[in-house]
Design a protein around this motif. Sequence first.
Motif, mmCIF file in Angstrom:
data_model
loop_
_atom_site.group_PDB
_atom_site.id
_atom_site.type_symbol
_atom_site.label_atom_id
_atom_site.label_comp_id
_atom_site.label_asym_id
_atom_site.label_seq_id
_atom_site.Cartn_x
_atom_site.Cartn_y
_atom_site.Cartn_z
ATOM 1 N N ALA A 135 -4.828 29.512 5.852
ATOM 2 C CA ALA A 135 -6.082 30.110 5.401
ATOM 3 C C ALA A 135 -7.233 29.605 6.275
ATOM 4 C CB ALA A 135 -6.336 29.765 3.939
ATOM 5 N N MET A 136 -8.089 30.519 6.720
ATOM 6 C CA MET A 136 -9.209 30.157 7.584
ATOM 7 C C MET A 136 -10.463 30.864 7.086
ATOM 8 S SD MET A 136 -9.678 30.728 11.700
ATOM 9 C CE MET A 136 -9.629 32.524 11.498
ATOM 10 N N ALA A 137 -11.506 30.086 6.861
ATOM 11 C CA ALA A 137 -12.762 30.665 6.388
ATOM 12 C C ALA A 137 -13.398 31.500 7.486
ATOM 13 C CB ALA A 137 -13.716 29.561 5.944
ATOM 14 N N THR A 138 -13.864 32.688 7.123
ATOM 15 C CA THR A 138 -14.607 33.531 8.063
ATOM 16 C C THR A 138 -16.100 33.524 7.733
ATOM 17 O OG1 THR A 138 -14.082 35.454 6.670
ATOM 18 C CG2 THR A 138 -12.633 35.018 8.541
ATOM 19 N N THR A 139 -16.483 32.848 6.653
ATOM 20 C CA THR A 139 -17.905 32.672 6.343
ATOM 21 C C THR A 139 -18.465 31.603 7.280
ATOM 22 O OG1 THR A 139 -17.518 33.208 4.018
ATOM 23 C CG2 THR A 139 -19.573 32.064 4.558
ATOM 24 N N PRO A 140 -19.481 31.896 8.059
ATOM 25 C CA PRO A 140 -19.992 30.911 9.025
ATOM 26 C C PRO A 140 -20.747 29.775 8.333
ATOM 27 C CG PRO A 140 -21.404 32.848 8.995
ATOM 28 C CD PRO A 140 -20.234 33.171 8.120
ATOM 29 N N ASP A 141 -20.829 28.633 9.037
ATOM 30 C CA ASP A 141 -21.669 27.543 8.541
ATOM 31 C C ASP A 141 -23.107 28.050 8.441
ATOM 32 O OD1 ASP A 141 -19.432 25.998 8.611
ATOM 33 O OD2 ASP A 141 -19.928 24.982 10.493
ATOM 34 N N THR A 142 -23.755 27.771 7.340
ATOM 35 C CA THR A 142 -25.070 28.345 7.076
ATOM 36 C C THR A 142 -26.026 27.259 6.579
ATOM 37 O OG1 THR A 142 -23.994 30.412 6.443
ATOM 38 C CG2 THR A 142 -26.318 30.175 5.884
ATOM 39 N N GLU A 143 -27.291 27.333 7.025
ATOM 40 C CA GLU A 143 -28.320 26.420 6.542
ATOM 41 C C GLU A 143 -29.280 27.177 5.638
ATOM 42 O OE1 GLU A 143 -30.229 24.735 9.929
ATOM 43 O OE2 GLU A 143 -28.560 23.384 10.409
ATOM 44 N N PHE A 144 -29.733 26.489 4.591
ATOM 45 C CA PHE A 144 -30.662 27.081 3.642
ATOM 46 C C PHE A 144 -31.870 26.170 3.498
ATOM 47 C CE2 PHE A 144 -26.392 28.406 2.435
ATOM 48 C CZ PHE A 144 -26.527 29.776 2.334
ATOM 49 N N CYS A 145 -33.003 26.764 3.165
ATOM 50 C CA CYS A 145 -34.222 25.998 2.927
ATOM 51 C C CYS A 145 -34.281 25.631 1.440
ATOM 52 C CB CYS A 145 -35.458 26.807 3.325
ATOM 53 S SG CYS A 145 -37.012 25.903 3.087
ATOM 54 N N THR A 150 -32.762 31.936 -2.956
ATOM 55 C CA THR A 150 -31.810 32.408 -1.950
ATOM 56 C C THR A 150 -30.709 33.199 -2.641
ATOM 57 O OG1 THR A 150 -32.235 30.421 -0.634
ATOM 58 C CG2 THR A 150 -30.270 31.717 -0.067
ATOM 59 N N ASP A 151 -30.342 34.321 -2.034
ATOM 60 C CA ASP A 151 -29.255 35.124 -2.599
ATOM 61 C C ASP A 151 -27.928 34.377 -2.475
ATOM 62 O OD1 ASP A 151 -31.026 37.163 -3.152
ATOM 63 O OD2 ASP A 151 -30.653 38.195 -1.232
ATOM 64 N N LEU A 152 -27.000 34.761 -3.332
ATOM 65 C CA LEU A 152 -25.661 34.197 -3.248
ATOM 66 C C LEU A 152 -25.006 34.594 -1.917
ATOM 67 C CD1 LEU A 152 -24.311 34.927 -6.858
ATOM 68 C CD2 LEU A 152 -25.294 32.806 -5.983
ATOM 69 N N LEU A 153 -24.290 33.637 -1.327
ATOM 70 C CA LEU A 153 -23.626 33.884 -0.050
ATOM 71 C C LEU A 153 -22.178 34.271 -0.301
ATOM 72 C CD1 LEU A 153 -23.636 33.716 3.091
ATOM 73 C CD2 LEU A 153 -22.854 31.339 2.823
ATOM 74 N N PRO A 154 -21.764 35.495 0.079
ATOM 75 C CA PRO A 154 -20.353 35.878 -0.104
ATOM 76 C C PRO A 154 -19.439 34.992 0.729
ATOM 77 C CG PRO A 154 -21.731 37.795 0.339
ATOM 78 C CD PRO A 154 -22.565 36.585 0.644
ATOM 79 N N LEU A 155 -18.337 34.580 0.159
ATOM 80 C CA LEU A 155 -17.347 33.747 0.839
ATOM 81 C C LEU A 155 -16.133 34.608 1.205
ATOM 82 C CD1 LEU A 155 -17.498 30.590 -1.467
ATOM 83 C CD2 LEU A 155 -18.661 30.950 0.726
ATOM 84 N N SER A 156 -15.695 34.509 2.434
ATOM 85 C CA SER A 156 -14.561 35.318 2.901
ATOM 86 C C SER A 156 -13.634 34.452 3.735
ATOM 87 C CB SER A 156 -15.050 36.518 3.728
ATOM 88 O OG SER A 156 -15.776 36.064 4.862
ATOM 89 N N ALA A 157 -12.369 34.883 3.830
ATOM 90 C CA ALA A 157 -11.368 34.135 4.585
ATOM 91 C C ALA A 157 -10.275 35.092 5.042
ATOM 92 C CB ALA A 157 -10.782 33.009 3.742
ATOM 93 N N VAL A 193 -25.091 18.282 2.645
ATOM 94 C CA VAL A 193 -24.005 19.031 3.271
ATOM 95 C C VAL A 193 -22.897 19.190 2.236
ATOM 96 C CG1 VAL A 193 -22.282 19.056 5.107
ATOM 97 C CG2 VAL A 193 -24.576 18.148 5.554
ATOM 98 N N HIS A 194 -22.515 20.428 1.960
ATOM 99 C CA HIS A 194 -21.516 20.710 0.923
ATOM 100 C C HIS A 194 -20.297 21.366 1.578
ATOM 101 C CE1 HIS A 194 -24.670 19.760 -1.940
ATOM 102 N NE2 HIS A 194 -25.463 20.613 -1.316
ATOM 103 N N VAL A 195 -19.162 20.763 1.374
ATOM 104 C CA VAL A 195 -17.919 21.239 1.965
ATOM 105 C C VAL A 195 -17.149 22.057 0.938
ATOM 106 C CG1 VAL A 195 -15.724 20.581 3.048
ATOM 107 C CG2 VAL A 195 -17.795 19.222 3.481
ATOM 108 N N LEU A 196 -16.791 23.270 1.347
ATOM 109 C CA LEU A 196 -16.031 24.158 0.481
ATOM 110 C C LEU A 196 -14.596 24.278 1.013
ATOM 111 C CD1 LEU A 196 -18.643 27.050 0.011
ATOM 112 C CD2 LEU A 196 -18.442 24.863 -1.217
ATOM 113 N N THR A 197 -13.670 24.529 0.111
ATOM 114 C CA THR A 197 -12.254 24.625 0.463
ATOM 115 C C THR A 197 -11.717 25.980 0.032
ATOM 116 O OG1 THR A 197 -11.958 22.244 0.158
ATOM 117 C CG2 THR A 197 -9.967 23.596 0.166
ATOM 118 N N VAL A 198 -10.919 26.589 0.913
ATOM 119 C CA VAL A 198 -10.289 27.853 0.591
ATOM 120 C C VAL A 198 -8.775 27.693 0.640
ATOM 121 C CG1 VAL A 198 -10.409 28.661 2.985
ATOM 122 C CG2 VAL A 198 -10.147 30.320 1.114
#
Length: 203
Positions: A135-145, A150-157, A193-198
């Motif tokens: 499994a490989m995340a296709t959601t890019p690393d993203t920075e938020f203020c 901020t809208d919810l960021l869709p997660l894809s893989a 920095v928050h690490v997500l797992t897929v």
Amino acid sequence: PTDNEYLVVWDTPGTKNITATVVSNLSGCPSEPALAPVEIIAPLDAPVVSCGTPEELESITFNWDPVVGATGYELDFSDGNSATLTAAETSFTVSGLDPGTTLTISIYATGTGPCPDGPTTTLECSTAPCPPGLAMATTPDTEFCNGQDTDLLPLSATLTAGTPQGSFTWSGPGVVVNNGNFFFDPTAVGPGVHVLTVAYDGP
């Protein structure tokens, strides 16, 4: 056989009757017939074994039809393990295996009486292989203020190899599920920095 001995051969099981008479050498008259029932026991058959559900990743189930006249079953496996079962047990599951593991069973029926144990049946079964790729995340690393709506960021893989036929599951801080889809909520976790797992669950 001599004149006083006779060889009788039967090729079918069941109760057989032997009838004998004695004829007098003097008068030639026969005696009353003497009956001797004989019980012929059929030898045990070899178990007919089949593999269970092939989609299991970590276990293999062996199934077989009951053998008529069996009092139990003796099982040996290619990994060195063995088991003894009763006549009522006609399946056995080996657990704790790795995906893609091949295991061979050797099984024979045991019995009592004049017939020895039945012939051995061997069968090779395997656990299912792991789904292709990782499994490989296709959601890019993203920075938020921080502090901004901020809208919810869709997660894809996707998979590094093969075509996904199962489902992806995301976990970690800020992960929310909406209508079966996974999103990241930056306002729910705050700065850092928050690490997500897929993970991928194949069919």
